[in-house]
Design a protein around this motif. Structure first.
Motif, short mmCIF file in Angstrom:
data_model
loop_
_atom_site.label_atom_id
_atom_site.label_comp_id
_atom_site.label_asym_id
_atom_site.label_seq_id
_atom_site.Cartn_x
_atom_site.Cartn_y
_atom_site.Cartn_z
N ALA A 341 0.83 -1.20 0.00
CA ALA A 341 0.00 0.00 0.00
C ALA A 341 0.87 1.25 0.00
O ALA A 341 0.62 2.20 -0.75
CB ALA A 341 -0.93 -0.02 1.21
N ARG A 342 1.87 1.27 0.82
CA ARG A 342 2.77 2.42 0.87
C ARG A 342 3.49 2.62 -0.47
O ARG A 342 3.58 3.73 -0.99
CB ARG A 342 3.80 2.27 1.99
CG ARG A 342 4.83 3.42 2.04
CD ARG A 342 5.76 3.27 3.23
NE ARG A 342 6.89 4.18 3.13
CZ ARG A 342 6.89 5.45 3.53
NH1 ARG A 342 5.79 5.96 4.05
NH2 ARG A 342 7.97 6.20 3.40
N ASN A 343 3.96 1.53 -1.05
CA ASN A 343 4.67 1.63 -2.32
C ASN A 343 3.77 2.18 -3.42
O ASN A 343 4.21 2.98 -4.26
CB ASN A 343 5.24 0.27 -2.73
CG ASN A 343 6.42 -0.15 -1.87
OD1 ASN A 343 7.12 0.70 -1.32
ND2 ASN A 343 6.65 -1.44 -1.75
N LYS A 344 2.52 1.76 -3.43
CA LYS A 344 1.61 2.26 -4.46
C LYS A 344 1.39 3.76 -4.30
O LYS A 344 1.40 4.51 -5.29
CB LYS A 344 0.26 1.53 -4.40
CG LYS A 344 -0.73 2.05 -5.46
CD LYS A 344 -1.95 1.20 -5.61
CE LYS A 344 -2.84 1.73 -6.74
NZ LYS A 344 -4.00 0.88 -7.01
N VAL A 345 1.18 4.21 -3.07
CA VAL A 345 0.97 5.64 -2.85
C VAL A 345 2.21 6.43 -3.25
O VAL A 345 2.12 7.47 -3.91
CB VAL A 345 0.59 5.91 -1.39
CG1 VAL A 345 0.57 7.41 -1.11
CG2 VAL A 345 -0.79 5.33 -1.09
N LEU A 346 3.39 5.95 -2.87
CA LEU A 346 4.62 6.66 -3.22
C LEU A 346 4.81 6.75 -4.73
O LEU A 346 5.34 7.74 -5.24
CB LEU A 346 5.83 5.96 -2.58
CG LEU A 346 5.94 6.06 -1.05
CD1 LEU A 346 7.14 5.26 -0.56
CD2 LEU A 346 6.05 7.51 -0.61
N ASN A 347 4.36 5.74 -5.45
CA ASN A 347 4.55 5.71 -6.90
C ASN A 347 3.47 6.43 -7.68
O ASN A 347 3.68 6.80 -8.84
CB ASN A 347 4.63 4.25 -7.38
CG ASN A 347 5.90 3.56 -6.94
OD1 ASN A 347 6.94 4.20 -6.81
ND2 ASN A 347 5.82 2.27 -6.68
N GLN A 348 2.29 6.64 -7.07
CA GLN A 348 1.17 7.18 -7.84
C GLN A 348 0.48 8.39 -7.22
O GLN A 348 -0.14 9.17 -7.95
CB GLN A 348 0.10 6.09 -8.04
CG GLN A 348 0.58 4.90 -8.86
CD GLN A 348 -0.54 3.91 -9.13
OE1 GLN A 348 -1.70 4.27 -9.25
NE2 GLN A 348 -0.19 2.64 -9.22
N PHE A 349 0.55 8.57 -5.90
CA PHE A 349 -0.32 9.54 -5.26
C PHE A 349 0.40 10.53 -4.35
O PHE A 349 -0.13 10.91 -3.31
CB PHE A 349 -1.42 8.82 -4.47
CG PHE A 349 -2.29 7.92 -5.29
CD1 PHE A 349 -3.01 8.41 -6.36
CD2 PHE A 349 -2.38 6.57 -4.99
CE1 PHE A 349 -3.82 7.58 -7.13
CE2 PHE A 349 -3.18 5.73 -5.75
CZ PHE A 349 -3.89 6.24 -6.82
N THR A 350 1.60 10.95 -4.71
CA THR A 350 2.28 11.99 -3.94
C THR A 350 2.52 13.20 -4.83
O THR A 350 2.37 13.14 -6.06
CB THR A 350 3.62 11.52 -3.37
OG1 THR A 350 4.62 11.50 -4.42
CG2 THR A 350 3.51 10.14 -2.74
N ILE A 351 2.90 14.27 -4.22
CA ILE A 351 3.11 15.52 -4.94
C ILE A 351 4.23 15.38 -5.97
O ILE A 351 4.32 16.18 -6.91
CB ILE A 351 3.40 16.66 -3.93
CG1 ILE A 351 2.86 17.99 -4.48
CG2 ILE A 351 4.86 16.73 -3.56
CD1 ILE A 351 1.36 18.05 -4.56
N ASN A 352 5.07 14.36 -5.83
CA ASN A 352 6.12 14.12 -6.82
C ASN A 352 5.57 13.76 -8.19
O ASN A 352 6.26 13.90 -9.20
CB ASN A 352 7.05 12.99 -6.34
CG ASN A 352 7.80 13.36 -5.08
OD1 ASN A 352 8.11 14.52 -4.86
ND2 ASN A 352 8.09 12.39 -4.24
#
Length: 363
Positions: A341-352
Motif C-alpha cells: 500500500a505504501r509503495n503504491k501511494v509513493l509511486n502514484q499519489f504523492t506531490i512528486n
C-alpha cells in the motif's frame, strides 16, 4: 501564465475537496503561475492567491445572474489576460459560462463524486457551451461522467499527498489489534461505514476478542454510533477520539494495525452517496497499514484486492468481518499488504507525480 479559479472555498482545513483544490493551486503557484481566485464562502484569504473578491464585491440576490459578467468585466478593465480557467464545482458552471463569454477563455471543470453522479452531469451538460475539459478526481467518477453522455476530454487527477511521514514505527508494543477509521462523523455522511464496522465486530468477537476499534473524527453522528456500540455491548472495544491534531493523528496511524472504511455507494438519483476518492486510504497507506475498503466507488483506485488491502461489499457486515479476521489471523499478510500500500501511494499519489497529472490539462 495567469490562472483564474472560481469555487466555493479554498480553505485547506475545511474538507477534502478544499484541500485537494488548494494543493493543486499552490503547486501551480510554486511553478510560476499567477493565481487569481474568486471564492463564494471564504473570509480568510491565502497569501498565495490574488482574491478578486476584494474588488468584485458580492451583491445579494443579483450575483446568481450577474456575478460572472462582473468578474469577467473586471478582468478586462484591468487588462488581466487569463490563460487557464478552472471552475471548482459544477454548481458554479453558470457563472463560469458568463465569465468565459466575457473574457473569451473556455473553462475546465473539476468533478468529484456525488456532485456529478446520477444525472447531475447530464442535466446541465447542454448548457455548458464553454466547457473545455473535465478534471476528474477518480476513475469511478470518470466512468460516471462518461455514462452521462459526455464525449469530451476527461483528465484524471487524483488527490496527492504532500506531507510524507518522517518515520514509520514498526512493532509498536500493544496487546490488542487496533482497527482504525479516520473520517468526519457527519449525519449527512453516514455512508462512511462506521456503523457497518461496529456491527461486524459482533461476528469478529466470536472468533477473536482482543481488539479495539478506534474512530477519529468529530461530528453530530457520534452519539448514534456510541449508542450502537452500547447496544451491541461493544462500548469497551469502540473508542472515540474526536478531533485530533496532526501530531496526535500520526501517533494513532502508527499504533493502528488495520485501516478500515467500508464506504457505501449509491447511484440512486434520490440518494447519491459514496467516496469520490478516499484520501484517508492514501494517508493510512503511507504508514504501511493494510487497508479494508469497499469494492466500488472512488477508493478502488487505491485498494487492489489481496495486493495492498482487502475489498468487500460495504453493505455486507459478514464480508467485512471476514476481511477483519483474515488480517487479524495473518500478521505476515498484514505486513505485506501494508508495504504494498505504501509503495503504491509513493509511486502514484504523492506531490512528486504532480506534473504527470497536470501536463495533460495544459495541452
Amino acid at each position: 501564465m495567469n490562472i483564474l479559479f472560481i469555487g466555493f472555498s479554498l480553505r485547506s482545513n475545511a474538507g477534502g475537496i478544499e484541500r485537494y483544490l488548494s494543493t493543486i493551486l499552490k503547486q501551480l503557484k510554486k511553478r510560476g503561475f499567477t493565481i487569481f481566485v474568486y471564492v463564494m464562502h471564504d473570509a480568510d484569504q491565502d497569501p498565495d492567491f490574488i482574491y478578486l473578491n476584494n474588488e468584485v464585491k458580492k451583491i445579494k440576490f443579483f450575483d446568481r445572474f450577474l456575478l460572472g459578467f462582473r468578474i469577467g468585466n473586471h478582468l478586462r478593465k484591468k487588462g488581466i489576460k487569463i490563460d487557464l480557467f478552472f471552475c471548482g464545482h459544477i454548481l458554479l458552471f453558470n457563472r463560469s459560462e458568463l465569465i468565459s463569454r466575457s473574457i473569451g477563455v473556455k473553462y475546465d471543470l473539476f468533478v468529484y463524486g456525488i456532485d456529478c453522479w446520477g444525472n447531475r452531469f447530464r442535466e446541465p451538460l447542454h448548457q455548458m457551451k464553454s466547457l473545455r475539459k473535465v478534471i476528474s478526481i477518480s476513475s469511478f467518477t470518470t466512468e460516471q461522467v462518461r455514462k452521462q453522455e459526455f464525449g469530451g476530454e476527461i483528465i484524471y487527477f487524483p488527490p496527492l499527498v504532500e506531507n510524507l511521514p518522517e518515520r514509520i514505527q514498526h512493532n509498536i508494543s500493544h496487546d490488542k489489534i487496533i482497527l482504525l477509521t479516520v473520517a468526519r462523523l457527519d449525519p449527512n455522511e453516514m455512508y462512511k461505514g462506521h456503523d457497518a464496522v461496529i456491527k461486524s465486530l459482533k461476528s469478529v468477537q466470536k472468533h477473536f476478542s482482543n481488539f479495539e476499534y478506534w474512530i477519529v473524527g468529530r461530528g453530530k453522528d457520534m452519539d448514534r454510533l456510541k449508542t450502537l456500540a452500547n447496544e451491541l455491548d461493544l462500548e469497551n472495544e469502540v473508542k472515540f477520539f474526536g478531533f485530533v491534531d496532526d501530531v496526535k493523528l500520526a501517533e494513532i496511524y502508527e499504533q493502528a494495525d488495520i485501516f478500515i472504511m467500508p464506504s457505501r455507494v449509491s447511484l440512486d438519483p434520490n440518494k447519491l452517496e459514496g467516496e469520490g476518492f478516499g484520501i484517508v486510504f492514501t494517508e493510512a497507506a503511507l504508514y504501511e497499514k493494510a487497508l479494508i475498503g469497499p469494492d466500488t466507488g472512488g477508493s478502488v483506485d487505491i485498494i487492489d484486492h489481496n495486493i495492498n488491502g482487502l475489498a468487500c461489499d460495504p453493505t455486507n457486515t459478514e464480508q467485512i468481518a471476514t476481511c477483519i479476521l483474515t488480517l487479524v489471523n495473518d500478521p505476515a499478510l498484514r505486513k505485506r499488504l501494508g508495504e504494498n500500500a505504501r509503495n503504491k501511494v509513493l509511486n502514484q499519489f504523492t506531490i512528486n507525480q504532480f506534473d504527470q497529472y497536470f501536463n495533460p490539462i495544459l495541452q
